[in-house]
Design an enzyme around this catalytic site. Structure first.
Site, PDB file in Angstrom:
ATOM      1  N   LYS A   1       8.158  39.084 -24.983  1.00 28.66           N
ATOM      2  CA  LYS A   1       8.330  38.204 -23.827  1.00 28.66           C
ATOM      3  C   LYS A   1       8.466  39.002 -22.519  1.00 28.66           C
ATOM      4  CE  LYS A   1      10.477  34.405 -26.492  1.00 28.66           C
ATOM      5  NZ  LYS A   1       9.818  33.135 -26.089  1.00 28.66           N
TER       6      LYS A   1
ATOM      7  N   LYS B   1       8.883  22.917 -19.276  1.00 27.50           N
ATOM      8  CA  LYS B   1      10.077  22.338 -18.637  1.00 27.50           C
ATOM      9  C   LYS B   1      10.132  22.743 -17.168  1.00 27.50           C
ATOM     10  CE  LYS B   1      12.377  23.230 -23.016  1.00 27.50           C
ATOM     11  NZ  LYS B   1      13.334  24.182 -23.633  1.00 27.50           N
TER      12      LYS B   1
ATOM     13  N   THR C   1       7.606  26.592 -24.588  1.00 21.40           N
ATOM     14  CA  THR C   1       7.902  25.235 -24.138  1.00 21.40           C
ATOM     15  C   THR C   1       8.735  25.290 -22.868  1.00 21.40           C
ATOM     16  OG1 THR C   1       9.773  25.245 -25.677  1.00 21.40           O
ATOM     17  CG2 THR C   1       7.783  24.059 -26.363  1.00 21.40           C
TER      18      THR C   1
ATOM     19  N   HIS D   1       3.852  28.919 -36.303  1.00 20.06           N
ATOM     20  CA  HIS D   1       4.464  29.198 -35.003  1.00 20.06           C
ATOM     21  C   HIS D   1       4.317  30.631 -34.529  1.00 20.06           C
ATOM     22  CE1 HIS D   1       6.680  25.498 -33.953  1.00 20.06           C
ATOM     23  NE2 HIS D   1       6.690  25.283 -35.253  1.00 20.06           N
TER      24      HIS D   1
ATOM     25  N   LYS E   1      14.778  32.585 -21.775  1.00 16.09           N
ATOM     26  CA  LYS E   1      14.183  32.466 -23.100  1.00 16.09           C
ATOM     27  C   LYS E   1      14.833  33.538 -23.960  1.00 16.09           C
ATOM     28  CE  LYS E   1      10.097  33.166 -21.115  1.00 16.09           C
ATOM     29  NZ  LYS E   1       9.242  32.170 -21.739  1.00 16.09           N
ATOM     30  N   ARG E   2      14.620  33.491 -25.275  1.00 19.55           N
ATOM     31  CA  ARG E   2      15.147  34.569 -26.108  1.00 19.55           C
ATOM     32  C   ARG E   2      14.692  35.916 -25.561  1.00 19.55           C
ATOM     33  NH1 ARG E   2      18.112  33.211 -30.895  1.00 19.55           N
ATOM     34  NH2 ARG E   2      17.888  35.420 -31.349  1.00 19.55           N
TER      35      ARG E   2
HETATM   36  C1  LIG Z   1      13.009  25.456 -24.136  1.00 21.63           C
HETATM   37  C2  LIG Z   1      14.037  26.352 -24.672  1.00 21.63           C
HETATM   38  C3  LIG Z   1      13.667  27.555 -25.280  1.00 21.63           C
HETATM   39  C4  LIG Z   1      12.233  28.010 -25.392  1.00 21.63           C
HETATM   40  O1  LIG Z   1      11.887  28.748 -24.255  1.00 21.63           O
HETATM   41  P1  LIG Z   1      10.521  29.591 -24.181  1.00 21.63           P
HETATM   42  O2  LIG Z   1      10.465  29.969 -22.749  1.00 21.63           O
HETATM   43  O3  LIG Z   1       9.417  28.670 -24.553  1.00 21.63           O
HETATM   44  O4  LIG Z   1      10.664  30.743 -25.098  1.00 21.63           O
HETATM   45  C5  LIG Z   1      14.673  28.364 -25.772  1.00 21.63           C
HETATM   46  N1  LIG Z   1      15.971  28.012 -25.671  1.00 21.63           N
HETATM   47  C6  LIG Z   1      16.354  26.878 -25.072  1.00 21.63           C
HETATM   48  C7  LIG Z   1      17.803  26.558 -24.970  1.00 21.63           C
HETATM   49  C8  LIG Z   1      15.402  26.004 -24.554  1.00 21.63           C
HETATM   50  O5  LIG Z   1      15.809  24.855 -23.994  1.00 21.63           O
END
Ligand SMILES: *Cc1c(COP(=O)(O)O)cnc(C)c1O
Length: 844
Positions: free
Chosen positions: A581, A687, A683, A384, A575-576
């Protein structure tokens, strides 16, 4: 196999009264209509919550509804477990230290197809369905993307009727809850179990011992074979807690099995000095601590003893459980690899390589070579990350002290492996040192990614770019030696949760437009393309988006007090929080934009609302400072009457799955701006796309494939490519040159340094500004100008409502590839060799 206790919930168990106990005749608690639901909800309210409707709290109603839904999953669950046990099927075992499953009730209603009936039942009971659903405390058993991926995969495995089980840890305290106080992140303990968890069923009879510490002793058995006995200093008991995972509109209901650690009763007083009662109690405390808390990732000081203990604990329990299932099936140990495909979600479960060898060689007397063949054929590893600091290693002293027998096994694996490398690349000792499972430079360490690779038949990255870079960088020597072992499986997300459940209005529009099959066959979404320029359809599309933005607007107001305009462009980065990022790149852009507006108040700018969300690891000072900066910018911008009708900045606290449900569907623009080559896949990007957001992003992770799918004309691309990033670094990157060469950027950095966003404090952001000017490890300044230019293109495109809507529709239309069903199908065919098994419900 007979009806055993593996995962089948026993409805007659006294310890876990699933209300069925109270009915003796008829197909109790299975009626799917609103009347039957209503009756059973009241029943559960009284029999399980011990409350009459008149005095029930919203949480009581939630519990009663949740139990009523769980009751309706039980028959499928039992049938699934029994079918898998009785048939000659290979079981996919997904080993993951994290499962960020999110709220269960809504999703289970969707899977069972009884959402409308449940809503009607609650209405008839005088309850507001949505606020009852909101009562659910989310199980925060993951940090972010990696844990959420595991949860999406469980959903798809069940939807695709794949025999599967998820194995993980039942953390008592999940990821911390985030509060914002005085513009800073504050971490609050996540007590998700406080009010009880109606979705889990404890199985006290499915429990295993896990050894820690002590030493090993060698003997020779009657046949003259070496036998090693591990004399442990301590043992911990792992008890199974099962959560059902219902497939969408199918009978399959798989199991997520989470291990809770318990002290071993009476072990202590027997094996320790009799009378040392306090030591025994102390050991009990340690045992019970094992599954207490989830570690936040991105912590600078890794290598925590408890973390390694957690990993070994859940892996050992899971492998012992698989061997138990094998025995129950009456299959010999030699058939292990035919019956199980175990996927290692990152290196966290990679100790499985050594533990499976130990269980086979030490405990089942399988000869080493045969055991190694079984291990290699059953395990596969998903990488990952390429960030070197995120690749797990453990110091030898810690490893030896905690897991002495496992270290011996790793040495033996390494000895044989290194022989192979030497044979293959005679004399190339540099290569041997690079590939060894032990890093011999400095204080010696075990390299878990190497262990996982050597012990697996397949290694995969999580997006095309990531898998390619993996073979060129961290896994280069391995990919040269075993090219046939390397795969790509681009991540995916479940359209059930991230479209149907969280965006019901969009789902209804899709049903009407392309038919209902899109949910399991998202290639059907392509049917939207024909409507992308239809004015009436566009109008409906925009109404759905606006409605979602209104819902988020209300949540923003109640969470932060900030009033935003749902008509504004919703520009979202959730995101985190991490430097790679680059939330700070976004913040720099906002400050620059703010300055332009201040300098030229007449500037036309369509209203924009910037929304941020995400947790920073508690020990990651720079990430917490970035949160402080965003809140500082929000404070200034939102309160400046000169711009506040056009610009709003929001930090939405406590980004988790529950909040994500309202955020992704409300986005116009998705920020995916990581330094190219650093985000393995992402991911969140998927979404957003599914819900009709356009992406502004770099050529990183799955962005590359998103752009391929949607078409470059429907994607806002900026920034250096992964190759260019490396080139710039090789040439000696000097970030200050970029600041000096760009007046706006220079001004932005000066404003931050001058305390504009820290209430006059000139020290607060010094570490951030200095890091950017002196090192800028993630090339924020190098990408700044191009990012600003790209954002200008976004603003221009937003002005053309019809064209923007056209692009938005195409994003959803072309998102089919990013369903986790596609990803799971690829794992099944390329890596696991597993096919679906239809579950028939038995006649009662
Ligand atoms: C999808 C998701 C992530 C991942 O987000 P990235 O933009 O891919 O880093 C992190 N936290 C939650 C709660 C998510 O639903």
């Amino acid at each position: 196999m007979t009806a055993d206790s593996t995962a089948a919930p026993s409805t007659d168990s006294g310890t876990n009264a699933t209300a069925s106990t109270f009915h003796s005749a008829g197909p109790a608690r299975s009626g799917m209509d609103a009347d039957a639901l209503q009756r059973d909800i009241v029943d559960n309210l009284i029999c399980l919550q011990a409350r009459y409707p008149a005095i029930a709290t919203p949480h009581d109603w939630y519990m009663a509804l949740a139990y009523s839904v769980r009751d309706r999953m039980l028959e499928r669950w039992v049938a699934t477990v029994q079918t898998h046990a009785a048939r000659e099927v290979r079981l996919a075992c997904y080993l993951s230290a994290e499962f960020l499953i999110g709220p269960q009730l809504g999703n289970n209603l969707v899977s069972l197809g009884i959402e409308a009936n449940a809503r009607a039942a609650m209405q008839a009971l005088g309850q507001d369905f949505d606020s009852i659903l909101a009562q659910e405390e989310e199980p925060g058993l993951g940090n972010g993307g990696l844990g959420r991926l595991a949860a999406c995969y469980l959903d798809s495995l069940a939807a695709l009727e794949i025999p599967a089980i998820g194995y993980g840890i039942r953390y008592e305290f999940g990821i911390f809850d985030q509060e914002i106080r005085d513009a800073w992140q504050v971490e609050v303990t996540d007590k998700w179990l406080q009010m009880g968890n109606p979705w889990e069923i404890v199985r006290p009879d499915v429990a295993f011992y896990v050894a820690f510490g002590g030493h090993t002793e060698s003997t020779t058995d009657a046949q003259g074979r070496l036998q090693v006995r591990w004399v442990a200093a301590n043992k911990v008991k792992g008890v199974a807690y099962d959560i059902p995972v219902a497939g969408f509109h199918v009978n399959t209901c798989n199991t997520l099995r989470l291990w809770k650690s318990e002290a071993v009763e009476s072990f202590d007083l027997q094996d320790f000095n009799a009378g040392d009662y306090y030591q025994a109690v102390q050991d009990k405390v340690i045992s019970e601590t094992l599954s207490k808390v989830l570690y936040p990732n991105d912590e600078p000081e890794a290598g925590k003893r408890l973390r390694l203990a957690q990993q070994y604990f859940f892996v050992s329990c899971s492998l012992q459980d698989m061997l138990r299932l094998l025995d129950l099936k009456g299959e010999p140990t030699e058939r292990f690899a035919d019956m199980f495909a175990a996927q290692l979600n990152d290196t966290h479960p990679s100790i499985a390589v050594a533990e499976l060898m130990r269980l086979l060689v030490d405990e089942r007397q399988v000869p080493w070579d045969e055991a190694w063949d079984i291990t290699r054929r059953s395990l596969a590893y998903t990488n990952h990350t390429l960030l070197p600091e995120a690749l797990e290693t453990w110091g030898l002293p810690l490893f030896r002290n905690l897991l002495p027998r496992l270290l011996e096994i790793i040495y033996e694996i390494n000895r044989r492996f290194i022989d192979e490398v030497r044979q293959r690349y005679g004399g190339d000792e540099a290569r041997v040192a690079r590939m060894s499972l032990i890093d011999e430079r400095g204080d010696k360490r075990v390299r878990m990614a190497h262990l996982a690779t050597v012990g697996s038949h397949a290694v995969n990255g999580v997006a095309a770019l990531h898998s390619a870079l993996l073979k060129q960088t961290v896994m280069r020597d391995f990919a040269e030696m075993w090219p046939e072992r390397f795969f790509n499986v681009t991540n995916g997300v479940t359209p059930r949760r991230f479209m149907l459940l969280c965006n019901p209005q969009l789902a209804r529009l899709l049903d009407e437009t392309v038919g209902k099959d899109w949910i399991t066959d998202p290639t059907q979404l392509r049917g939207l393309e024909a409507h992308a320029d239809d004015a009436a359809f566009q109008e409906r599309w925009r109404r759905v988006k606006l409605s979602n933005k209104e819902a988020l607007t209300a949540r923003i107001h109640s969470a932060t007090g900030i009033v935003v305009d749902p008509g504004a462009l919703f520009d979202i980065q959730v995101k985190r929080i991490h430097e790679y990022k680059r939330q700070h790149l976004n913040a720099l852009f906002i400050i620059g934009l703010y300055q332009r507006l201040r300098n030229n108040p007449q500037l036309t700018l369509a209203p924009r609302c910037f929304v941020f969300g995400g947790k920073a690891a508690p020990g990651y000072a720079m990430a917490k400072l970035i949160i402080r900066l965003i809140n500082g910018v929000a404070e200034v911008v939102n309160n400046d009457p000169l711009v506040s009708d056009r610009l709003k900045v929001v930090f939405f606290p406590d980004f988790n799955v529950k909040n994500a449900h309202f955020i992704y569907p409300a986005a116009d623009l998705s920020e995916q701006i990581s330094t190219a080559g650093k985000e393995a896949s992402g991911t969140g990007n998927m979404k957003f796309m599914m819900n009709g957001a356009l992406t502004i992003g770099t050529l990183d992770g799955a962005n590359v494939e998103i752009r391929e799918q949607v078409g470059e004309e429907n994607f806002f691309l900026f920034g250096l490519s992964a190759d260019q990033v490396e080139q710039v670094k090789r040439d000696g990157y000097r970030p200050a040159d970029y600041a000096n060469g760009n007046a706006e950027l220079r001004e932005v950095l000066k404003l931050i340094a001058d305390g504009q966003f820290s209430r006059g404090d000139r020290e607060m952001f010094r570490p951030l500004v200095e890091s950017l000017l002196q090192f800028d490890p993630f090339l924020v300044l190098a990408d700044y100008a191009d990012y600003v230019a790209c954002q200008e293109r976004v603003s221009a495109a937003w002005q053309d409502v019809r064209h923007w809507t056209h692009m938005s529709i195409l994003n959803t239309a072309r998102a089919g590839k990013f369903s986790s069903d596609r990803a799971i199908s690829e794992y099944c065919s390329q890596i696991w060799n597993i096919r679906p098994v239809r579950i028939d419900l038995e006649q009662r």
